[in-house]
Design a protein around this motif. Structure first.
Motif, mmCIF file in Angstrom:
data_model
loop_
_atom_site.group_PDB
_atom_site.id
_atom_site.type_symbol
_atom_site.label_atom_id
_atom_site.label_comp_id
_atom_site.label_asym_id
_atom_site.label_seq_id
_atom_site.Cartn_x
_atom_site.Cartn_y
_atom_site.Cartn_z
ATOM 1 N N SER A 42 -8.216 2.981 -1.486
ATOM 2 C CA SER A 42 -7.107 2.860 -0.542
ATOM 3 C C SER A 42 -6.151 4.037 -0.712
ATOM 4 O O SER A 42 -5.818 4.419 -1.835
ATOM 5 N N HIS A 43 -5.719 4.584 0.400
ATOM 6 C CA HIS A 43 -4.792 5.714 0.426
ATOM 7 C C HIS A 43 -3.669 5.322 1.380
ATOM 8 O O HIS A 43 -3.926 4.951 2.527
ATOM 9 N N TYR A 44 -2.420 5.420 0.909
ATOM 10 C CA TYR A 44 -1.300 4.881 1.682
ATOM 11 C C TYR A 44 0.009 5.516 1.235
ATOM 12 O O TYR A 44 0.084 6.171 0.206
ATOM 13 N N ARG A 45 1.046 5.269 2.035
ATOM 14 C CA ARG A 45 2.403 5.683 1.674
ATOM 15 C C ARG A 45 3.142 4.469 1.148
ATOM 16 O O ARG A 45 3.125 3.409 1.761
ATOM 17 N N TRP A 46 3.804 4.633 0.002
ATOM 18 C CA TRP A 46 4.599 3.548 -0.584
ATOM 19 C C TRP A 46 5.831 4.154 -1.233
ATOM 20 O O TRP A 46 5.718 5.043 -2.074
ATOM 21 N N GLU A 47 6.991 3.671 -0.801
ATOM 22 C CA GLU A 47 8.272 4.121 -1.337
ATOM 23 C C GLU A 47 8.377 5.644 -1.324
ATOM 24 O O GLU A 47 8.787 6.268 -2.307
ATOM 25 N N GLY A 48 7.968 6.249 -0.197
ATOM 26 C CA GLY A 48 8.108 7.682 0.000
ATOM 27 C C GLY A 48 7.046 8.551 -0.652
ATOM 28 O O GLY A 48 7.113 9.770 -0.573
ATOM 29 N N LYS A 49 6.077 7.931 -1.298
ATOM 30 C CA LYS A 49 5.037 8.696 -1.980
ATOM 31 C C LYS A 49 3.669 8.389 -1.380
ATOM 32 O O LYS A 49 3.430 7.288 -0.899
ATOM 33 N N ILE A 50 2.772 9.367 -1.453
ATOM 34 C CA ILE A 50 1.383 9.149 -1.063
ATOM 35 C C ILE A 50 0.646 8.645 -2.292
ATOM 36 O O ILE A 50 0.687 9.265 -3.358
ATOM 37 N N CYS A 51 -0.013 7.514 -2.149
ATOM 38 C CA CYS A 51 -0.681 6.853 -3.266
ATOM 39 C C CYS A 51 -2.164 6.675 -2.970
ATOM 40 O O CYS A 51 -2.569 6.580 -1.813
ATOM 41 N N SER A 52 -2.957 6.600 -4.015
ATOM 42 C CA SER A 52 -4.381 6.293 -3.926
ATOM 43 C C SER A 52 -4.717 5.320 -5.039
ATOM 44 O O SER A 52 -4.298 5.516 -6.180
ATOM 45 N N ASP A 53 -5.454 4.270 -4.689
ATOM 46 C CA ASP A 53 -5.830 3.250 -5.671
ATOM 47 C C ASP A 53 -7.224 2.735 -5.391
ATOM 48 O O ASP A 53 -7.683 2.728 -4.249
#
Length: 112
Positions: A42-53
């Motif tokens: 999963s790749h997404y934006r969370w709290e202003g950051k680009i995240c991958s999990d």
């Protein structure tokens, strides 16, 4: 949105323990007929950051009329602050399979 009799509900989690808790809760309550799990990136934006999990995607088959109860049950055991819980209408399918979903997701008080 026009409601169809059947739907799939999708959610993700990053923990096998949380995945197992969601599965147990929904199947034991007869809210879903079947849950399939798949590993996903999963790749997404969370709290202003680009995240991958790395996550587990749960694909749940049920009747549309059970969606609110399914959503509530997921929210009660989910480990995320804001979990993905999405309803996808099933517009058609193999009738014997849809009948099976209807049969196994009946609440005990609905059984005749």
């Amino acid at each position: 949105m026009t409601e169809t009799p059947f739907c799939m509900v999708l959610t993700t989690t990053n923990s096998q323990e949380n995945c197992d808790a969601i599965i147990s809760r929904l199947l034991s309550a007869q809210l879903v007929a079947c849950i399939q799990t798949l590993p996903v990136s999963s790749h997404y934006r969370w709290e202003g950051k680009i995240c991958s999990d790395q996550e587990i995607l749960l694909l749940m088959k049920t009747q549309s009329r059970h969606y609110q109860a399914v959503e509530l049950a997921i929210r009660e055991v989910h480990c995320y602050e804001i979990p993905q819980i999405i309803q996808v209408p099933v517009t058609d399918g193999f009738q014997a399979y849809l009948h099976w979903i209807e049969t196994v997701t009946l609440h005990p008080e609905e059984r005749g």
